[in-house]
Design an enzyme around this catalytic site. Structure first.
Site, short mmCIF file in Angstrom:
data_model
loop_
_atom_site.label_atom_id
_atom_site.label_comp_id
_atom_site.label_asym_id
_atom_site.label_seq_id
_atom_site.Cartn_x
_atom_site.Cartn_y
_atom_site.Cartn_z
N CYS A 8 0.80 -1.23 0.00
CA CYS A 8 0.00 0.00 0.00
C CYS A 8 0.83 1.28 0.00
O CYS A 8 0.61 2.16 -0.84
CB CYS A 8 -0.98 0.03 1.17
SG CYS A 8 -1.40 -1.56 1.86
N ARG B 225 6.55 -11.21 5.45
CA ARG B 225 5.93 -11.07 6.77
C ARG B 225 6.53 -12.10 7.70
O ARG B 225 6.75 -13.24 7.31
CB ARG B 225 4.42 -11.28 6.67
CG ARG B 225 3.78 -10.16 5.87
CD ARG B 225 2.28 -10.26 5.84
NE ARG B 225 1.76 -9.29 4.89
CZ ARG B 225 0.50 -9.22 4.51
NH1 ARG B 225 -0.38 -10.09 5.00
NH2 ARG B 225 0.11 -8.31 3.64
N GLN C 31 1.47 -10.88 -3.71
CA GLN C 31 0.04 -10.58 -3.75
C GLN C 31 -0.34 -10.03 -5.11
O GLN C 31 0.43 -9.29 -5.71
CB GLN C 31 -0.30 -9.49 -2.72
CG GLN C 31 -0.14 -9.89 -1.29
CD GLN C 31 -0.44 -8.72 -0.38
OE1 GLN C 31 0.19 -7.67 -0.48
NE2 GLN C 31 -1.40 -8.87 0.50
N ASP D 270 -2.04 -7.47 -5.88
CA ASP D 270 -2.53 -6.37 -5.07
C ASP D 270 -2.95 -5.21 -5.96
O ASP D 270 -2.38 -5.01 -7.03
CB ASP D 270 -1.38 -5.91 -4.15
CG ASP D 270 -1.89 -5.33 -2.85
OD1 ASP D 270 -3.12 -5.18 -2.71
OD2 ASP D 270 -1.06 -5.01 -1.99
N HIS E 199 -4.66 -0.97 -5.52
CA HIS E 199 -5.26 0.10 -4.72
C HIS E 199 -6.02 1.03 -5.65
O HIS E 199 -5.48 1.46 -6.66
CB HIS E 199 -4.19 0.83 -3.91
CG HIS E 199 -3.55 -0.07 -2.90
ND1 HIS E 199 -2.44 -0.81 -3.17
CD2 HIS E 199 -3.94 -0.42 -1.64
CE1 HIS E 199 -2.14 -1.55 -2.13
NE2 HIS E 199 -3.03 -1.34 -1.18
N LYS F 185 -15.22 -4.25 4.79
CA LYS F 185 -14.66 -5.05 3.69
C LYS F 185 -15.58 -6.18 3.28
O LYS F 185 -16.49 -6.56 4.02
CB LYS F 185 -13.31 -5.62 4.10
CG LYS F 185 -13.42 -6.62 5.25
CD LYS F 185 -12.11 -7.35 5.49
CE LYS F 185 -12.25 -8.26 6.71
NZ LYS F 185 -11.12 -9.15 6.92
N HIS G 118 -8.31 -1.12 -0.90
CA HIS G 118 -7.30 -2.16 -1.15
C HIS G 118 -8.07 -3.35 -1.69
O HIS G 118 -9.13 -3.69 -1.18
CB HIS G 118 -6.66 -2.68 0.14
CG HIS G 118 -6.12 -1.66 1.07
ND1 HIS G 118 -4.79 -1.49 1.28
CD2 HIS G 118 -6.75 -0.78 1.90
CE1 HIS G 118 -4.61 -0.54 2.19
NE2 HIS G 118 -5.77 -0.10 2.58
ZN LIG Z 1 -3.15 -2.34 0.60
#
Ligand SMILES: [Zn+2]
Length: 520
Positions: free
Chosen positions: A211, A240, A258, A260, A262, A346, A392
């Site tokens: 992010c 992580r 990911q 991912d 945004h 979410k 996200h």
């Molecule tokens: Zn994010």
């Protein structure tokens, strides 16, 4: 256990003041339980007494042992106290209990099926991936065959992202610690982060999330409402921290990628964006052959507005955008008030695999926190600065984990388009080698992933090997096939399906690949 169940002893809940209870467990020689009591127990804590047995536990327990009608011990495994490799070694006994023998039977059947599909075993047998002691726990090596599957997944994803108006970006893997202080991660996410690196009297942090990187791209210059919605997507690798004792194959790892993205947009654009995300997520399920799924909507706890970032109006808008979208799309969902994280509501989508197990996959998550922390703005039609709404979203979640789920769902027998080797050519004897070679060449030119197995082994043994490698098509070629340019086709699932002209087989294979067929 059978005797205890028959004796139908009650499970009695008892309470102890902390000091008194500690003394009691000390006398019993339960030094690890004492450690737990020290750490976790309130001033007065609960324990359960069953006959002579006393255990520190929050409960609940069945009221009496006679309630247990069906149970089974499943396994015994070495473990370490609190999952820490360096701490006290222990034996962990796994068992399960049900209210009826029928339920137990169904559960055991599912476990048996799951064992056959274990992605760690299949990953080794099919040479898809490895996790190596030399590199460390939870770090995944994608072998050539696993790499083919990953590339197919990523190619599909990139094409869809582009078609849906996402911009693909790349961001650094390590960034200044300062950035993670601004984002707040050093406060509420520190225990999931790798340690800080010192570089030239400055501190850097391996990224646990993508992010802040995307936010820096957004913030790199002034933005106008005309640029919104801005959808920044990245196949972003994150790291992580997980204790080494809890990493598990591809499902729980320390480094993963990911899919991912945004989305930065204006409030009025929200519903359309949420709908596009949910549609995209459902397309993922369909494309990869999953027929059933579960959807959850996590909303705020209306009694505790003060626990959440963002204004009441923002939450109302976001929650209604999520709910309206699901209702309009006729997607059944479970509404979960109080389950939202502090920074926004979410939607979670879980896929249900071939043997009925749910797996968390997609998240579409609002964020009222980060745009403020980073001071994000856009100039609206009114000429004034406004804060954009940030969403996200990850569809597959982690590509590693999704790969693990795919392996287990298909038990390694992937659809043709995902199979690392799509066809293997098997000459009956050496004198068919030249023709076999030309068949393999022609398939390769048609972009079918093909292997020629010309080993000096009996045909049956080579068929068995291809079968074990779960290759979708085995093409046997001998005199007759060489004469009329055909192939004798064996499917890995139904066996011999007869001879057909090579050109015809190629059309069939291409069609399965191009349509990404999951059933054939
Ligand atoms: Zn994010």
């Amino acid at each position: 256990m059978q005797e205890l169940a028959k004796a139908n002893l009650p499970n009695e809940r008892v309470y102890f003041p902390k000091a008194e209870g500690l003394k009691l467990f000390e006398q019993m020689g339960e030094f690890l339980k004492c450690e737990l009591i020290q750490e976790k127990a309130d001033a007065v804590f609960s324990a359960y007494r069953t006959g002579k047995f006393l255990d520190f536990c929050r409960g609940p327990h069945v009221p009496s042992m006679g309630r247990i009608k069906a149970f089974k011990l499943l396994s015994v495994a070495g473990a370490h106290w609190k999952g820490d490799e360096r701490s006290h070694p222990m034996q962990r006994i796994y068992g399960t209990a049900f209210f009826s023998p029928k339920d137990l039977e169904a559960y055991l059947h599912q476990i048996e099926e799951a064992k056959k599909r274990d992605h760690r075993r299949l990953g080794k047998d099919l040479d898809l991936f490895s996790i190596q002691e030399d590199a460390g726990p939870g770090l995944v090596f994608w072998h050539p065959k696993g790499g083919v599957i990953r590339r197919e997944i990523e190619d599909w994803l990139r094409a869809e992202l582009t078609a849906r108006g996402y911009d693909l970006v790349f961001t650094p893997h390590a960034m200044r610690l300062h950035l993670w202080e601004t984002s707040g991660h050093t406060n509420f996410y520190r225990e999931n982060m790798f340690g800080v690196m010192d570089v030239e009297n400055d501190q850097y942090q391996l990224k646990p999330m993508n992010c802040p990187g995307h936010i820096l791209i957004y913030r790199s210059r002034a933005r106008s409402y005309r640029e919104l919605p801005m959808r920044l997507a990245e196949l972003g690798t994150v790291y992580r921290y997980e204790r080494s004792g809890v990493t598990h194959g591809l499902l729980r790892v320390r480094g993963f990628t990911q899919d991912d993205a945004h989305i930065f947009c204006m409030p009025g654009q929200l519903e359309a964006e949420v709908q596009a995300c949910v549609e995209f997520a459902l397309l993922v399920l369909e494309t990869f052959g999953f027929d059933s799924y579960q959807v959850e909507l996590s909303a705020r706890d209306p009694q505790h507005a003060e626990h959440y970032a963002g204004t009441v109006e923002e939450w109302n808008l976001a929650e209604s955008a999520l709910m309206n979208t699901l209702k309009r799309m006729n997607v059944p969902f479970k509404y979960m008030p109080g389950e939202a994280v502090f920074y926004g509501p979410k939607i979670d989508i879980k896929l249900v695999d071939a043997i009925g197990r749910p797996w968390q996959l997609t998240t579409v998550q609002f964020d009222f926190n980060l745009p403020r922390r980073f001071g994000l703005e856009y100039v609206g039609p009114d000429g004034q600065a406004h804060t954009p709404v940030m969403v996200h979203r990850a569809l597959l979640g982690s590509i590693e984990r999704f790969f693990g789920v795919l392996i287990e769902h298909y038990a390694g027998a992937f659809p043709v388009w995902l199979s690392p080797v799509q066809a293997v050519v098997l000459p009956i004897s050496d004198k068919h080698l030249t023709y076999a070679q030309s068949v393999a060449d022609e398939l390769r030119r048609a972009k079918v992933r093909v292997q020629l197995d010309d080993r000096n082994e009996k045909l049956n043994a080579r068929i068995r090997d291809a079968q074990l490698q779960k290759v979708p098509f085995m093409l046997v070629v001998g005199d007759r096939e060489a004469e009329n340019r055909s192939v004798a086709v064996r499917r890995r699932d139904t066996g011999d399906v007869g001879s057909r002209p090579l050109a015809e087989f190629i059309v069939w294979a291409r069609q399965l690949i191009d349509t990404r067929a999951t059933k054939w």
